[in-house]
Design a protein around this motif. Structure first.
Motif, short mmCIF file in Angstrom:
data_model
loop_
_atom_site.label_atom_id
_atom_site.label_comp_id
_atom_site.label_asym_id
_atom_site.label_seq_id
_atom_site.Cartn_x
_atom_site.Cartn_y
_atom_site.Cartn_z
N THR A 181 5.20 -39.35 77.57
CA THR A 181 5.54 -40.50 76.73
C THR A 181 4.65 -40.55 75.50
O THR A 181 5.12 -40.80 74.38
N ILE A 182 3.36 -40.29 75.68
CA ILE A 182 2.43 -40.32 74.55
C ILE A 182 2.79 -39.23 73.54
O ILE A 182 2.83 -39.48 72.33
N LYS A 183 3.09 -38.03 74.01
CA LYS A 183 3.44 -36.93 73.09
C LYS A 183 4.69 -37.28 72.29
O LYS A 183 4.74 -37.05 71.08
N LEU A 184 5.71 -37.80 72.96
CA LEU A 184 6.93 -38.19 72.26
C LEU A 184 6.63 -39.29 71.24
O LEU A 184 7.06 -39.22 70.08
N HIS A 185 5.89 -40.29 71.66
CA HIS A 185 5.55 -41.42 70.80
C HIS A 185 4.82 -40.94 69.54
O HIS A 185 5.19 -41.33 68.42
N LEU A 186 3.82 -40.11 69.72
CA LEU A 186 3.03 -39.63 68.58
C LEU A 186 3.88 -38.77 67.64
O LEU A 186 3.76 -38.87 66.42
N ALA A 187 4.73 -37.93 68.21
CA ALA A 187 5.56 -37.06 67.39
C ALA A 187 6.51 -37.88 66.51
O ALA A 187 6.66 -37.60 65.31
N VAL A 188 7.14 -38.88 67.09
CA VAL A 188 8.08 -39.69 66.32
C VAL A 188 7.34 -40.56 65.30
O VAL A 188 7.81 -40.74 64.18
N GLU A 189 6.17 -41.06 65.67
CA GLU A 189 5.37 -41.80 64.69
C GLU A 189 5.05 -40.91 63.49
O GLU A 189 5.23 -41.32 62.35
N ASP A 190 4.58 -39.69 63.77
CA ASP A 190 4.19 -38.79 62.69
C ASP A 190 5.37 -38.33 61.83
O ASP A 190 5.22 -38.16 60.62
N ARG A 191 6.52 -38.10 62.45
CA ARG A 191 7.67 -37.59 61.71
C ARG A 191 8.52 -38.68 61.06
O ARG A 191 9.19 -38.41 60.07
N ALA A 192 8.50 -39.88 61.61
CA ALA A 192 9.41 -40.90 61.10
C ALA A 192 8.70 -42.18 60.64
O ALA A 192 8.86 -42.61 59.50
N LEU A 193 7.94 -42.78 61.52
CA LEU A 193 7.37 -44.10 61.23
C LEU A 193 6.37 -44.04 60.08
O LEU A 193 6.52 -44.76 59.08
N TYR A 194 5.34 -43.23 60.21
CA TYR A 194 4.30 -43.20 59.18
C TYR A 194 4.84 -42.76 57.81
O TYR A 194 4.49 -43.37 56.79
N PRO A 195 5.69 -41.74 57.74
CA PRO A 195 6.25 -41.40 56.42
C PRO A 195 7.08 -42.54 55.81
O PRO A 195 7.01 -42.77 54.59
#
Length: 136
Positions: free
Chosen positions: A45-59
């Motif tokens: 769950t953490i890996k998925l969460h971080l990946a989506v944050e980095d690819r979608a949310l933060y940008p």
């Protein structure tokens, strides 16, 4: 911006941490296999969460017209890099029952530091970042 999925992942991760805490209090050696499974589950769950944050949310937030929010988001992202590395090391060390059975004290010490940092970080996101993102 709708961040319901991110918030639900926080709930799932925090529940996983609470479960690990209960299992550890009941006995690391006795619950080693279940603790190891919990770590593997939370890690996914953490890996998925971080990946989506980095690819979608933060940008998306970085492109925001709110310069202060964009700066705050970048600071959160930069800070998370070190926390994520610490968690990955923790998960690799303790994702099998044998490691837990051999070094209960080491697991407890490591968990108290790493899981607390993850927990505190998610609470800060929930309190200081996510409401601002939802409002944009």
């Amino acid at each position: 911006m709708n961040i319901d999925k991110f918030k639900q992942q926080h709930v799932d991760i925090l529940q996983g941490i609470a479960s690990l805490r209960r299992l550890a209090h009941a006995g690391v050696v006795r619950n080693a296999a279940e603790i190891a499974r919990g770590i593997v589950s939370i890690s996914a769950t953490i890996k998925l969460h971080l990946a989506v944050e980095d690819r979608a949310l933060y940008p998306a937030v970085a492109r925001s017209a709110d310069a202060d929010l964009a700066r705050t988001s970048r600071a959160f992202q930069d800070e998370m890099d070190e926390i994520a590395r610490s968690y990955e090391d923790f998960a690799r060390r303790w994702n099998n029952a044998g490691s837990l059975e051999r070094d209960e004290a080491g697991f407890r010490a490591d968990a108290n530091i790493v899981l607390r940092r993850v927990h505190e970080r998610m609470q800060r996101e929930n309190r200081d970042l996510y409401p601002r993102i939802e409002a944009m």
